[in-house]
Design a protein around this motif. Structure first.
Motif, PDB file in Angstrom:
ATOM      1  N   SER A 169      27.633  40.323  74.840  1.00  0.00           N
ATOM      2  CA  SER A 169      27.204  38.931  75.001  1.00  0.00           C
ATOM      3  C   SER A 169      26.260  38.801  76.190  1.00  0.00           C
ATOM      4  O   SER A 169      25.285  38.050  76.132  1.00  0.00           O
ATOM      5  N   GLN A 197      29.159  32.946  70.247  1.00  0.00           N
ATOM      6  CA  GLN A 197      30.511  33.420  69.950  1.00  0.00           C
ATOM      7  C   GLN A 197      31.499  32.247  69.868  1.00  0.00           C
ATOM      8  O   GLN A 197      32.354  32.215  69.006  1.00  0.00           O
ATOM      9  N   ASP A 233      26.436  36.428  67.555  1.00  0.00           N
ATOM     10  CA  ASP A 233      27.388  37.003  68.514  1.00  0.00           C
ATOM     11  C   ASP A 233      28.795  36.941  67.928  1.00  0.00           C
ATOM     12  O   ASP A 233      29.382  35.863  67.840  1.00  0.00           O
ATOM     13  N   GLU A 234      29.293  38.083  67.522  1.00  0.00           N
ATOM     14  CA  GLU A 234      30.642  38.179  66.923  1.00  0.00           C
ATOM     15  C   GLU A 234      30.854  37.102  65.852  1.00  0.00           C
ATOM     16  O   GLU A 234      31.764  36.283  65.964  1.00  0.00           O
TER      17      GLU A 234
HETATM   18 MG   LIG Z   1      30.998  38.822  73.630  1.00  0.00          MG
END
Ligand SMILES: [Mg+2]
Ligand SMILES: Nc1ncnc2c1ncn2[C@@H]1O[C@H](COP(=O)(O)OP(=O)(O)O)[C@@H](O)[C@H]1O
Length: 308
Positions: free
Chosen positions: A46, A86, A160-161
């Motif tokens: 991240s 995320q 992100d994820e």
């Molecule tokens: Mg992360």
């Protein structure tokens, strides 16, 4: 025109009073790629993408997005990148439609109702356009986040994820959609700690751990290179103190106080290894064979580096 979408050189980040989150990272992603940063929690994924999008300040190094240095023109980069964060967060008082209109306004875009509709249709959210964001299910919220990231038609989409904590069915729906986006020409960078996800979506990936890139390459060749190996466990009648010299050139490990000897080998070496074992005085009472998964590769790559 260069075919490079992302060019990162010597990127380092130390958070104030915090850890070295990125340690001299180099990374190149080509236009049109679907690339994964694969690594455990805390690896620095991240941080890397937040530096790219301008959310986090780097300590030093260089970040170029489509040929523009982050420092020279952060605004251009804001328009080039769409980030799906995320964490899910929306204004709870807005509807789906209003959320996207607001986001458009943030980029100075007006009169884009048609495009908003197109995105909502593609993401299967059109029925919810007048629903408040609070009324959306988890899966719908994820899709709305993607819609938000696409509203200014970025050239690079960063996820992100995207499927952390998402159920299997929704995960596959999301995969199908982002695959389509990539096939239509969008460059995509994904961060994930799921091997399966990186394997399913990305032709190339970088394995990240503790702020460093441990390996980078084609997903398939990384798997072949590392996971082709097998581990043979030999159960021994007599406890072993040291590895017999005949086996010195192989990767071995003594376990269970010497009652098990593990040999990790390339399948093409099987015959040699068995011959070498035969040449020792080992008394083998039983054996088992285990194949390595990409999960093992990953653990091994990250573990070895910790030991150094
Ligand atoms: Mg992360
Ligand atoms: N704002 C912050 N302040 C201090 N440390 C942070 C901050 N954000 C992340 N970190 C630390 O930096 C490291 C990398 O974090 P992060 O980039 O979030 O990893 P990942 O996304 O791979 O899980 C971790 O040790 C994390 O605790």
């Amino acid at each position: 025109m260069s075919d490079i979408a992302v060019n990162i050189k010597n990127l380092t980040k130390r958070y104030k009073d915090g850890p070295l989150a990125l340690d001299d990272v180099d990374l190149e992603i080509k236009k049109g790629e679907f690339f994964a940063l694969l690594g455990p929690n805390g690896a620095g994924k991240s941080t890397m993408i937040n530096i790219m999008s301008g959310l986090v300040k780097k300590t030093h190094g260089d970040v170029e997005i489509f040929g523009t240095n982050q420092e020279d023109d952060p605004t251009k980069i804001k328009f080039d990148i769409g980030v799906v964060p995320q964490e899910i967060s929306f204004d709870p008082f807005l509807t789906v439609q209003q959320t996207l209109e607001f986001q458009s306004g943030y980029y100075g875009i007006r009169d884009n109702k048609e495009y908003i509709e197109e995105v909502l249709v593609n993401l299967n959210l059109i029925d919810k356009k007048d629903a408040g964001t609070r009324q959306l299910s988890g899966g719908m919220k994820r899709r709305l986040l993607i819609a938000k990231a696409l509203i200014h038609k970025p050239k690079l989409l960063i996820l992100d994820e995207p499927t952390a904590g998402v159920d299997v069915e929704l995960r596959h729906t999301l995969w199908t959609y982002v695959r389509k986006l990539n096939e239509a020409g969008l460059t995509i960078l994904l961060t994930t700690h799921y091997l399966e996800e990186a394997e399913a979506l990305c032709k190339r990936l970088a394995i990240v751990d503790k702020g460093k890139i441990k390996a980078v390459g084609k997903t398939k060749s990384l798997i072949e290179e590392y996971s082709g190996k097998k581990t043979i466990s030999l159960n021994l009648k007599e406890k072993l103190k040291e590895v017999p010299s005949e086996l010195n050139k192989y990767e071995t490990q003594i376990l269970e106080n010497g009652s098990i000897l593990e040999i990790t080998l390339d399948p093409s070496n099987t015959e040699h290894v068995f011959k070498a074992v035969g040449a020792t005085s080992l008394d083998v009472t039983n054996f088992s064979v285990a194949e390595q998964s990409l999960e093992d590769v990953f653990l091994k790559l990250t573990y070895e580096q910790h030991e150094k």
